[in-house]
Write an enzyme that holds these catalytic residues in place. Structure first.
Site, mmCIF file in Angstrom:
data_model
loop_
_atom_site.group_PDB
_atom_site.id
_atom_site.type_symbol
_atom_site.label_atom_id
_atom_site.label_comp_id
_atom_site.label_asym_id
_atom_site.label_seq_id
_atom_site.Cartn_x
_atom_site.Cartn_y
_atom_site.Cartn_z
ATOM 1 N N GLU A 1 5.439 -9.591 1.925
ATOM 2 C CA GLU A 1 6.572 -9.307 2.801
ATOM 3 C C GLU A 1 6.125 -8.554 4.052
ATOM 4 O O GLU A 1 5.085 -7.901 4.068
ATOM 5 C CB GLU A 1 7.635 -8.495 2.049
ATOM 6 C CG GLU A 1 8.179 -9.201 0.814
ATOM 7 C CD GLU A 1 9.289 -8.415 0.129
ATOM 8 O OE1 GLU A 1 10.088 -7.759 0.841
ATOM 9 O OE2 GLU A 1 9.370 -8.454 -1.114
ATOM 10 N N TYR A 2 6.947 -8.667 5.075
ATOM 11 C CA TYR A 2 6.724 -7.990 6.362
ATOM 12 C C TYR A 2 5.344 -8.316 6.931
ATOM 13 O O TYR A 2 4.659 -7.453 7.502
ATOM 14 C CB TYR A 2 6.940 -6.479 6.217
ATOM 15 C CG TYR A 2 8.371 -6.137 5.927
ATOM 16 C CD1 TYR A 2 9.306 -6.062 6.948
ATOM 17 C CD2 TYR A 2 8.807 -5.937 4.611
ATOM 18 C CE1 TYR A 2 10.641 -5.784 6.682
ATOM 19 C CE2 TYR A 2 10.141 -5.661 4.336
ATOM 20 C CZ TYR A 2 11.053 -5.580 5.375
ATOM 21 O OH TYR A 2 12.362 -5.311 5.106
ATOM 22 N N THR B 1 18.200 -13.133 -2.339
ATOM 23 C CA THR B 1 19.588 -13.154 -1.857
ATOM 24 C C THR B 1 20.357 -11.941 -2.381
ATOM 25 O O THR B 1 21.291 -12.057 -3.188
ATOM 26 C CB THR B 1 20.276 -14.463 -2.288
ATOM 27 O OG1 THR B 1 19.905 -14.775 -3.646
ATOM 28 C CG2 THR B 1 19.886 -15.604 -1.384
ATOM 29 N N GLU C 1 0.863 -1.168 0.000
ATOM 30 C CA GLU C 1 0.000 0.000 0.000
ATOM 31 C C GLU C 1 0.906 1.225 0.000
ATOM 32 O O GLU C 1 1.808 1.326 0.834
ATOM 33 C CB GLU C 1 -0.917 0.017 1.229
ATOM 34 C CG GLU C 1 -1.950 -1.104 1.228
ATOM 35 C CD GLU C 1 -2.841 -1.067 2.463
ATOM 36 O OE1 GLU C 1 -4.061 -1.281 2.306
ATOM 37 O OE2 GLU C 1 -2.329 -0.827 3.571
ATOM 38 N N ASN C 2 0.665 2.143 -0.962
ATOM 39 C CA ASN C 2 1.516 3.339 -1.081
ATOM 40 C C ASN C 2 2.987 2.956 -1.191
ATOM 41 O O ASN C 2 3.863 3.574 -0.572
ATOM 42 C CB ASN C 2 1.297 4.280 0.105
ATOM 43 C CG ASN C 2 -0.143 4.745 0.222
ATOM 44 O OD1 ASN C 2 -0.759 5.120 -0.780
ATOM 45 N ND2 ASN C 2 -0.684 4.706 1.434
ATOM 46 N N TRP D 1 16.345 -8.994 -10.015
ATOM 47 C CA TRP D 1 15.720 -7.723 -9.650
ATOM 48 C C TRP D 1 16.698 -6.631 -10.071
ATOM 49 O O TRP D 1 17.784 -6.554 -9.518
ATOM 50 C CB TRP D 1 15.439 -7.656 -8.143
ATOM 51 C CG TRP D 1 14.818 -6.349 -7.750
ATOM 52 C CD1 TRP D 1 15.449 -5.243 -7.243
ATOM 53 C CD2 TRP D 1 13.433 -6.003 -7.863
ATOM 54 N NE1 TRP D 1 14.557 -4.223 -7.051
ATOM 55 C CE2 TRP D 1 13.314 -4.662 -7.422
ATOM 56 C CE3 TRP D 1 12.304 -6.675 -8.325
ATOM 57 C CZ2 TRP D 1 12.076 -3.998 -7.400
ATOM 58 C CZ3 TRP D 1 11.089 -6.012 -8.297
ATOM 59 C CH2 TRP D 1 10.981 -4.697 -7.837
ATOM 60 N N GLU E 1 20.839 -7.306 -1.327
ATOM 61 C CA GLU E 1 20.604 -6.174 -0.433
ATOM 62 C C GLU E 1 21.289 -6.315 0.924
ATOM 63 O O GLU E 1 20.823 -5.771 1.922
ATOM 64 C CB GLU E 1 19.107 -5.883 -0.253
ATOM 65 C CG GLU E 1 18.445 -5.317 -1.498
ATOM 66 C CD GLU E 1 18.837 -3.867 -1.816
ATOM 67 O OE1 GLU E 1 18.332 -2.956 -1.152
ATOM 68 O OE2 GLU E 1 19.665 -3.681 -2.741
#
Length: 428
Positions: free
Chosen positions: A217-218, A281, A174-175, A404, A283
């Site tokens: 995620e999260y 894998t 979201e956003n 990515w 960051e």
């Protein structure tokens, strides 16, 4: 194909002569941004069949043969030398092409703003021949179970033309931020979840998606089992359509790993439910942190070796960045590094007349420079770093690699895919 690292005093002419190729072929293969100003330490791919090995101190014909998976008798035969001939340091041996194995490759493509940039669409066209999947990012789930579609433009047509499976990436964003509350609703409110699954099926049918990919995620740790149950329902529904299902997973090193990014991602259960996973894998070096390699091979290996204790390698795609970062030093918390492509990194090094170094532990190139009285450190990807990842895929017998993201030029990567793998094409 050869990987060559530029040394002091070398030019494209001398390099081409060494390998029996042409300057134009090297420039074209690497899309060289600095053909007249090579950087010491710059890695290039040399477009030849097979490769050459230059004998080093301590080498024997047997040790070299073992390194390249052949026999000393075969090396001697190919190079027309006696099997007992002493090897002088610097002597050039021809190494025939190595056998290829099958591999699957995915790339995310993320349109931003109100229109797809022509350069981004061009990047997708250039990459698609080397891909199994093309993944527009992303369909955003809404709290009522509906979907906000991304800009697609010609991506479905590009996928069809290149026999790519079109991957429908669905996020709990979201956003532009991952929302645990949105995740809670989708995973626990069964009426919303029913509408959500119905909308996915309707949209995928309409647009031609054949892999449904959840990048949730999260999530709240408390929603771990709810996510597992949702994936079971989704799998059963999508199998009726003949579609694949896949998920993106945070880079864990143990089942009990703490942290909001990790706890709701159950490697073992995802491995049982879905057709494959993309493990993120990358960051370790990120835009908001201190300067370091984005995907150092040691931590990458640690994550993948843990994943193999929970699911077969045939279900694991290694995540790989197509970018690096330019950090301003000293690092200050709250500062943001600038993303750069491998091509841009080379241009920065050439412009500032600095050599590129290579961290053998991280298996990643880097350099430092000074501009406008500020010190900088740049970590990025090159032919050596991506070859190290391809070697790891083969060693661990993984499904393949997921990138990515498209839009940051790295021409060496695509050449090295074809050198190492036969790309699987699943679309019909």
């Amino acid at each position: 194909m050869q990987i060559h690292v530029v040394e002091q005093g070398q030019t494209l002419t001398t390099i081409a002569r060494t390998y029996g190729t042409t300057v134009n072929d090297i420039v074209e293969a690497n899309d060289l941004p600095n053909p007249n100003n090579l950087v010491i330490g710059q890695a290039m791919v040399i477009p030849i069949v097979g490769s050459f090995y230059f004998v080093r101190s301590g080498d024997t014909l047997s040790s070299i043969a073992r390194r390249f998976g052949t026999t000393y008798q075969e090396l001697a035969r190919i190079n027309r030398i006696p099997v007992d001939r002493p090897l002088n340091i610097g002597f050039r041996l021809y190494i025939p092409p190595q056998p290829k194995r099958a591999g699957e490759f995915n790339a995310y493509v993320e349109p931003r703003g109100t229109a797809v940039a022509p350069a981004l669409e061009s990047a997708a066209r250039q990459a698609a021949p080397f891909l199994t999947y093309l993944a527009p990012f992303s369909f955003q789930a809404l709290r009522d179970g509906s979907l906000k579609e991304p800009l697609l433009n010609n991506f479905p047509a590009i996928a069809r033309a290149n026999n790519n499976v079109l991957m429908m990436v669905i996020t709990n964003q979201e956003n532009d931020q991952f929302s645990d509350e949105l995740g809670r609703i989708l995973l626990n409110d069964m009426a919303v979840q029913d509408r959500f699954l119905n909308n996915i099926v309707t949209t995928a049918r309409r647009l031609g998606f054949r892999d449904i990919h959840f990048d949730f995620e999260y999530l709240r740790p408390a929603d771990r089992e709810a996510y597992n149950n949702f994936l079971r329902r989704a799998r059963d529904r999508f199998k009726q359509e003949g579609w694949l299902i896949s998920t993106a997973l945070a880079p864990k090193t143990s089942a009990a790993q703490k942290g909001k990014w990790y706890e709701a991602h159950d490697y073992r259960t995802h491995g049982e439910i879905v057709d494959f996973v993309v493990i993120m894998t990358y960051e370790w070096g990120y835009s908001g942190g201190p300067a370091q390699a984005v995907s150092p091979i040691g931590p990458v290996r640690e994550v993948l070796e843990y994943a193999l204790t929970e699911m077969p390698g045939s279900k694991i795609m290694m995540g790989q960045n197509l970018y690096g970062y330019d950090w301003t030093l000293p690092f200050v918390q709250g500062s943001i590094a600038r993303a750069v492509s491998p091509q841009q990194a080379i241009q920065i090094a050439a412009r500032n007349n600095v050599s590129i170094q290579y961290d053998t532990r991280a298996q990643a190139p880097f350099f430092r420079y000074t501009a406008e009285e500020r010190n900088h450190e740049v970590w990025f990807e090159d032919a050596r770093s991506i070859q190290a990842k391809f070697d790891l895929i083969k060693e661990l017998n993984l499904r393949g690699m997921s990138y990515w993201k498209l839009g940051l030029a790295f021409p060496q990567n695509w050449l090295l895919i074809t050198e190492n793998f036969n790309v699987t094409k699943r679309a019909t």
